[in-house]
Design a protein around this motif. Structure first.
Motif, PDB file in Angstrom:
ATOM      1  N   LEU A 327      30.018 -39.983  33.774  1.00 47.84           N
ATOM      2  CA  LEU A 327      29.541 -39.747  34.857  1.00 47.84           C
ATOM      3  C   LEU A 327      30.640 -38.614  35.160  1.00 47.84           C
ATOM      4  O   LEU A 327      29.675 -37.474  35.701  1.00 47.84           O
ATOM      5  CB  LEU A 327      30.725 -40.808  35.661  1.00 47.84           C
ATOM      6  N   CYS A 328      31.590 -38.126  33.786  1.00 52.61           N
ATOM      7  CA  CYS A 328      32.040 -36.922  34.802  1.00 52.61           C
ATOM      8  C   CYS A 328      30.892 -35.742  34.478  1.00 52.61           C
ATOM      9  O   CYS A 328      30.690 -34.868  34.410  1.00 52.61           O
ATOM     10  CB  CYS A 328      33.557 -36.693  33.575  1.00 52.61           C
ATOM     11  N   ARG A 329      30.355 -36.299  33.133  1.00 47.06           N
ATOM     12  CA  ARG A 329      29.569 -35.067  31.959  1.00 47.06           C
ATOM     13  C   ARG A 329      28.633 -34.294  32.831  1.00 47.06           C
ATOM     14  O   ARG A 329      28.053 -33.759  33.348  1.00 47.06           O
ATOM     15  CB  ARG A 329      29.165 -35.724  31.120  1.00 47.06           C
ATOM     16  N   GLY A 336      35.106 -27.387  33.867  1.00 50.43           N
ATOM     17  CA  GLY A 336      35.444 -27.526  35.555  1.00 50.43           C
ATOM     18  C   GLY A 336      36.676 -28.757  35.752  1.00 50.43           C
ATOM     19  O   GLY A 336      36.669 -29.120  34.718  1.00 50.43           O
ATOM     20  N   LEU A 337      36.999 -28.228  37.331  1.00 53.02           N
ATOM     21  CA  LEU A 337      37.514 -29.673  37.696  1.00 53.02           C
ATOM     22  C   LEU A 337      37.354 -30.329  38.130  1.00 53.02           C
ATOM     23  O   LEU A 337      36.420 -30.440  38.695  1.00 53.02           O
ATOM     24  CB  LEU A 337      38.719 -28.525  38.179  1.00 53.02           C
ATOM     25  N   VAL A 338      38.121 -31.977  37.498  1.00 51.70           N
ATOM     26  CA  VAL A 338      37.793 -32.956  37.607  1.00 51.70           C
ATOM     27  C   VAL A 338      38.955 -33.602  38.298  1.00 51.70           C
ATOM     28  O   VAL A 338      39.361 -33.653  38.581  1.00 51.70           O
ATOM     29  CB  VAL A 338      37.376 -34.307  36.775  1.00 51.70           C
ATOM     30  N   LYS A 350      41.282 -39.364  31.443  1.00 53.94           N
ATOM     31  CA  LYS A 350      41.135 -39.819  30.278  1.00 53.94           C
ATOM     32  C   LYS A 350      39.343 -39.083  29.680  1.00 53.94           C
ATOM     33  O   LYS A 350      39.111 -38.006  28.349  1.00 53.94           O
ATOM     34  CB  LYS A 350      41.733 -40.986  29.841  1.00 53.94           C
ATOM     35  N   ALA A 351      39.018 -39.242  30.529  1.00 55.52           N
ATOM     36  CA  ALA A 351      37.230 -39.184  30.544  1.00 55.52           C
ATOM     37  C   ALA A 351      37.647 -37.592  30.070  1.00 55.52           C
ATOM     38  O   ALA A 351      36.614 -36.735  29.991  1.00 55.52           O
ATOM     39  CB  ALA A 351      36.318 -39.668  31.146  1.00 55.52           C
ATOM     40  N   GLY A 356      36.643 -31.620  28.079  1.00 56.52           N
ATOM     41  CA  GLY A 356      37.145 -30.896  28.154  1.00 56.52           C
ATOM     42  C   GLY A 356      37.046 -29.967  29.922  1.00 56.52           C
ATOM     43  O   GLY A 356      37.489 -29.283  30.078  1.00 56.52           O
ATOM     44  N   PHE A 357      36.939 -31.117  30.606  1.00 59.36           N
ATOM     45  CA  PHE A 357      36.644 -30.573  31.341  1.00 59.36           C
ATOM     46  C   PHE A 357      38.376 -30.938  32.062  1.00 59.36           C
ATOM     47  O   PHE A 357      39.527 -31.349  31.370  1.00 59.36           O
ATOM     48  CB  PHE A 357      36.727 -31.518  32.521  1.00 59.36           C
TER      49      PHE A 357
END
Length: 387
Positions: A327-329, A336-338, A350-351, A356-357
């Motif tokens: 989902l983050c990807r 980017g910043l999540v 963690k995800a 790499g965010f």
């Protein structure tokens, strides 16, 4: 790089600069009083989503899990904050357990005048109610005296919350008042209604009831298995609202300037065939495979395992890391910043770090924030997990 804000997420969000976050991926309270927990008594208010909207860059996406019964409330509040509702994803699994009351069996006993009791003289289910109320009282920080004051009784609260002798079940009206005061959900409503009933409905035990039972191929004189009529379906999915802050100008221009506005289709293609990502995710269980057929065309992710949760993580609703990575990807540009305003034990963080965010999370519970801190530090310093 990550940063954890401890305390109420609304206060933390108000301290963040506008248009500073690339994506928001979160598993907020569902408003179903999960396991009677006070923090889950409602879905987040519009004010929280409005702050999420403010800090998110134009074109940035928001992914928010929800409960199947309250997803409409979650989505409406997100939309009222200014977001575009783009889609709904579904995480489908076969391991859900139905929380259903067997109305067939209860009705047969009720029609026959059967009020069975346990060896100690207490009807089945009474101690389940008193234990539930005792836990709800403790979570709310109330005493039995305060409950008695609420109803103008003297000692009745002790019977409603006892694990010993002389337990009692509140009336339906009293139960509703307790629910509002202690902020718990409706999980035991059916049980309380059956235990607190004082009179049978008009016509109970007559020809109408007998005809109803007979229509099921049963009668109260038989011993056939129960389960023909219940109160709930088996849970098999969790919806995920897909929303977006409107881009500035065209999506192409927005992506070129800010990096946000589009979905990472290439980074989320499915399987060896590189299929287009769908708005359905499954856990790979046999039940799901039987229902979907070629389930490999959808993203596969089982529920969180004990290893995935990591030692000491007692959060009740941990999401699997692989699901949150996907989902983050999907919604975050490279580097980017999540943001997760309801971080819990840190699965989103963690995800995000593994992808790499950068990550920012808010958590009101110090114990869960401590767990998240430890999990995220292990990602940043893998040697700590080995030591």
């Amino acid at each position: 790089m990550f940063n954890i804000f401890r305390g109420d997420c609304l206060e933390a969000l108000r301290r963040l600069p506008a248009n500073s976050v690339d994506s928001i991926v979160t598993d907020p309270p569902y408003g179903i009083s999960f396991q009677g927990r006070r923090w889950d008594c409602d879905v987040p208010p519009v004010e929280v989503w409005a702050e999420c909207y403010r800090v998110l860059k134009p074109g940035g996406h928001l992914l928010a899990f929800a409960g199947s019964r309250t997803q409409h409330r979650m989505t409406t509040r997100i939309e009222d904050a200014g977001f575009e509702i783009r889609d709904m994803m579904a995480w489908v699994y076969g391991s859900g357990f139905p929380k259903s009351r067997d109305v067939s069996a209860a009705m047969e006993g009720y029609q026959a005048g059967d009020r069975s009791i346990e060896p100690d003289g207490v009807r089945p289910g009474v101690y389940e109610v008193t234990a539930f109320l005792r836990a709800a009282r403790e979570r709310a920080g109330w005493s039995n005296r305060q409950i008695d004051e609420l109803f103008g009784t003297n000692g009745m609260a002790g019977h409603w919350t006892t694990s010993g002798s002389q337990p009692a079940v509140p009336t339906v009206a009293q139960w509703a008042k307790l629910k509002a005061a202690l902020a718990f959900g409706d999980d035991l409503d059916d049980l309380v209604e059956s235990l607190a009933a004082k009179e049978r409905p008009a016509g109970a035990g007559g020809d109408g009831a007998e005809r109803f039972l007979s229509s099921l191929g049963r009668s109260r004189k038989t011993c056939q298995p129960a389960g023909d009529w219940g109160t709930a379906l088996k849970p098999a999915l969790e919806p995920i609202t897909v929303a977006r802050k409107p881009p500035r100008g065209s999506v192409t221009a927005n992506v070129q300037v800010l990096g946000t506005g589009a979905l990472n289709i290439g980074g989320c293609r499915i399987g060896e065939e590189q299929r287009w990502p769908a708005n359905l995710i499954h856990d790979g269980g046999a039940e799901v495979d039987d229902s979907l057929g070629a389930a490999s065309r959808f993203f596969y992710c089982p529920k969180a395992t004990r290893v995935d949760r990591e030692d000491g993580n007692d959060h009740p609703t941990v999401k699997p890391t692989d699901l949150m990575r996907y989902l983050c990807r999907l919604v975050t540009p490279p580097g980017g910043l999540v943001l997760d305003p309801y971080m819990g034990s840190g699965s989103t963080g963690k995800a995000a770090l593994l992808e790499g965010f950068r990550f920012q999370g808010c958590e009101i519970s110090d114990s869960y924030a401590d767990i998240a801190q430890s999990r995220l530090e292990r990602v940043e310093r893998p040697e700590a997990a080995v030591a």
